[in-house]
Design a protein around this motif. Sequence first.
Motif, PDB file in Angstrom:
ATOM      1  N   GLU A 196      73.510 -53.004  -4.186  1.00 46.68           N
ATOM      2  CA  GLU A 196      74.280 -52.485  -5.320  1.00 46.68           C
ATOM      3  C   GLU A 196      75.762 -52.319  -4.983  1.00 46.68           C
ATOM      4  O   GLU A 196      76.530 -51.819  -5.794  1.00 46.68           O
ATOM      5  CB  GLU A 196      73.691 -51.160  -5.804  1.00 46.68           C
ATOM      6  N   ASP A 197      76.175 -52.772  -3.785  1.00 40.42           N
ATOM      7  CA  ASP A 197      77.581 -52.666  -3.404  1.00 40.42           C
ATOM      8  C   ASP A 197      78.433 -53.558  -4.304  1.00 40.42           C
ATOM      9  O   ASP A 197      78.182 -54.760  -4.409  1.00 40.42           O
ATOM     10  CB  ASP A 197      77.782 -53.071  -1.944  1.00 40.42           C
ATOM     11  N   GLY A 198      79.412 -52.958  -4.939  1.00 41.35           N
ATOM     12  CA  GLY A 198      80.321 -53.711  -5.803  1.00 41.35           C
ATOM     13  C   GLY A 198      79.706 -54.201  -7.098  1.00 41.35           C
ATOM     14  O   GLY A 198      80.288 -55.026  -7.792  1.00 41.35           O
ATOM     15  N   ALA A 199      78.532 -53.699  -7.444  1.00 42.24           N
ATOM     16  CA  ALA A 199      77.831 -54.166  -8.644  1.00 42.24           C
ATOM     17  C   ALA A 199      78.230 -53.359  -9.871  1.00 42.24           C
ATOM     18  O   ALA A 199      78.463 -52.149  -9.784  1.00 42.24           O
ATOM     19  CB  ALA A 199      76.327 -54.105  -8.450  1.00 42.24           C
ATOM     20  N   ARG A 200      78.298 -54.035 -10.992  1.00 46.21           N
ATOM     21  CA  ARG A 200      78.482 -53.406 -12.298  1.00 46.21           C
ATOM     22  C   ARG A 200      77.477 -54.036 -13.248  1.00 46.21           C
ATOM     23  O   ARG A 200      77.353 -55.251 -13.315  1.00 46.21           O
ATOM     24  CB  ARG A 200      79.897 -53.615 -12.852  1.00 46.21           C
ATOM     25  N   HIS A 201      76.769 -53.172 -13.983  1.00 49.26           N
ATOM     26  CA  HIS A 201      75.738 -53.613 -14.917  1.00 49.26           C
ATOM     27  C   HIS A 201      76.260 -53.524 -16.345  1.00 49.26           C
ATOM     28  O   HIS A 201      76.744 -52.475 -16.760  1.00 49.26           O
ATOM     29  CB  HIS A 201      74.490 -52.739 -14.771  1.00 49.26           C
ATOM     30  N   LEU A 202      76.144 -54.611 -17.083  1.00 53.06           N
ATOM     31  CA  LEU A 202      76.516 -54.649 -18.491  1.00 53.06           C
ATOM     32  C   LEU A 202      75.245 -54.752 -19.315  1.00 53.06           C
ATOM     33  O   LEU A 202      74.442 -55.663 -19.119  1.00 53.06           O
ATOM     34  CB  LEU A 202      77.418 -55.848 -18.787  1.00 53.06           C
ATOM     35  N   MET A 203      75.071 -53.818 -20.236  1.00 55.08           N
ATOM     36  CA  MET A 203      73.857 -53.744 -21.044  1.00 55.08           C
ATOM     37  C   MET A 203      74.200 -54.160 -22.474  1.00 55.08           C
ATOM     38  O   MET A 203      75.164 -53.641 -23.059  1.00 55.08           O
ATOM     39  CB  MET A 203      73.307 -52.320 -21.024  1.00 55.08           C
ATOM     40  N   THR A 204      73.403 -55.079 -23.052  1.00 55.63           N
ATOM     41  CA  THR A 204      73.696 -55.605 -24.388  1.00 55.63           C
ATOM     42  C   THR A 204      72.408 -55.887 -25.158  1.00 55.63           C
ATOM     43  O   THR A 204      71.314 -55.827 -24.614  1.00 55.63           O
ATOM     44  CB  THR A 204      74.495 -56.923 -24.302  1.00 55.63           C
ATOM     45  N   ASN A 205      72.597 -56.221 -26.431  1.00 56.00           N
ATOM     46  CA  ASN A 205      71.542 -56.754 -27.293  1.00 56.00           C
ATOM     47  C   ASN A 205      70.323 -55.841 -27.403  1.00 56.00           C
ATOM     48  O   ASN A 205      69.183 -56.278 -27.300  1.00 56.00           O
ATOM     49  CB  ASN A 205      71.100 -58.150 -26.830  1.00 56.00           C
ATOM     50  N   TYR A 206      70.570 -54.569 -27.649  1.00 50.07           N
ATOM     51  CA  TYR A 206      69.485 -53.607 -27.797  1.00 50.07           C
ATOM     52  C   TYR A 206      68.711 -53.855 -29.090  1.00 50.07           C
ATOM     53  O   TYR A 206      69.304 -54.050 -30.151  1.00 50.07           O
ATOM     54  CB  TYR A 206      70.035 -52.180 -27.842  1.00 50.07           C
ATOM     55  N   VAL A 207      67.380 -53.804 -28.974  1.00 48.33           N
ATOM     56  CA  VAL A 207      66.484 -53.780 -30.127  1.00 48.33           C
ATOM     57  C   VAL A 207      65.536 -52.613 -29.876  1.00 48.33           C
ATOM     58  O   VAL A 207      64.800 -52.606 -28.883  1.00 48.33           O
ATOM     59  CB  VAL A 207      65.709 -55.098 -30.298  1.00 48.33           C
ATOM     60  N   ILE A 208      65.595 -51.609 -30.758  1.00 49.63           N
ATOM     61  CA  ILE A 208      64.865 -50.360 -30.558  1.00 49.63           C
ATOM     62  C   ILE A 208      64.019 -50.074 -31.792  1.00 49.63           C
ATOM     63  O   ILE A 208      64.508 -50.178 -32.916  1.00 49.63           O
ATOM     64  CB  ILE A 208      65.851 -49.196 -30.315  1.00 49.63           C
ATOM     65  N   SER A 209      62.762 -49.701 -31.567  1.00 48.62           N
ATOM     66  CA  SER A 209      61.902 -49.305 -32.680  1.00 48.62           C
ATOM     67  C   SER A 209      61.001 -48.171 -32.210  1.00 48.62           C
ATOM     68  O   SER A 209      60.856 -47.935 -31.015  1.00 48.62           O
ATOM     69  CB  SER A 209      61.065 -50.485 -33.184  1.00 48.62           C
TER      70      SER A 209
END
Length: 147
Positions: free
Chosen positions: A66-79
């Motif tokens: 996880e060194d230098g890592a960045r997580h981008l979260m997208t396209n949520y579908v929630i029900s």
Amino acid sequence: MTLSPADKFAITELSNTQMQALDNHDVAAWVSAWLPDGDFIATYGTFSGHEAITAFINGHIAAGKEDGARHLMTNYVISGDGDTATSTCRVTKLQVDAPPFIIATGVYTDVLVRTEQGWKFRSRRLDIERGVFARAEIEAAAAQHRG
């Protein structure tokens, strides 16, 4: 009863906050997103309960993954029905300490439960897409060819 927009926002916020915790190596915050007996299911194995999830992520961080890592979260579908929910979203893991590149992409599939403390993951499944493994194979073959 279907989920309200506020519930969907809270679930999205839980996921995004958890990923920021991972980017900051804040293990306690990352693990607190699960129910105490929740499951993290990934390519690496299935980890049940806070103790097992904590041990996994501590090892993952100690190994430098996880060194230098960045997580981008997208396209949520929630029900959901009010007290339980399902969510899917896409994740892109970037390396940002070196010249930026995509480390991996994947899909999270979550089962969530409303608690007195807010929404929590009953289970969170990470399916990493094939590209990350293909890159590793190409790099290993190139290193072997050079050696």
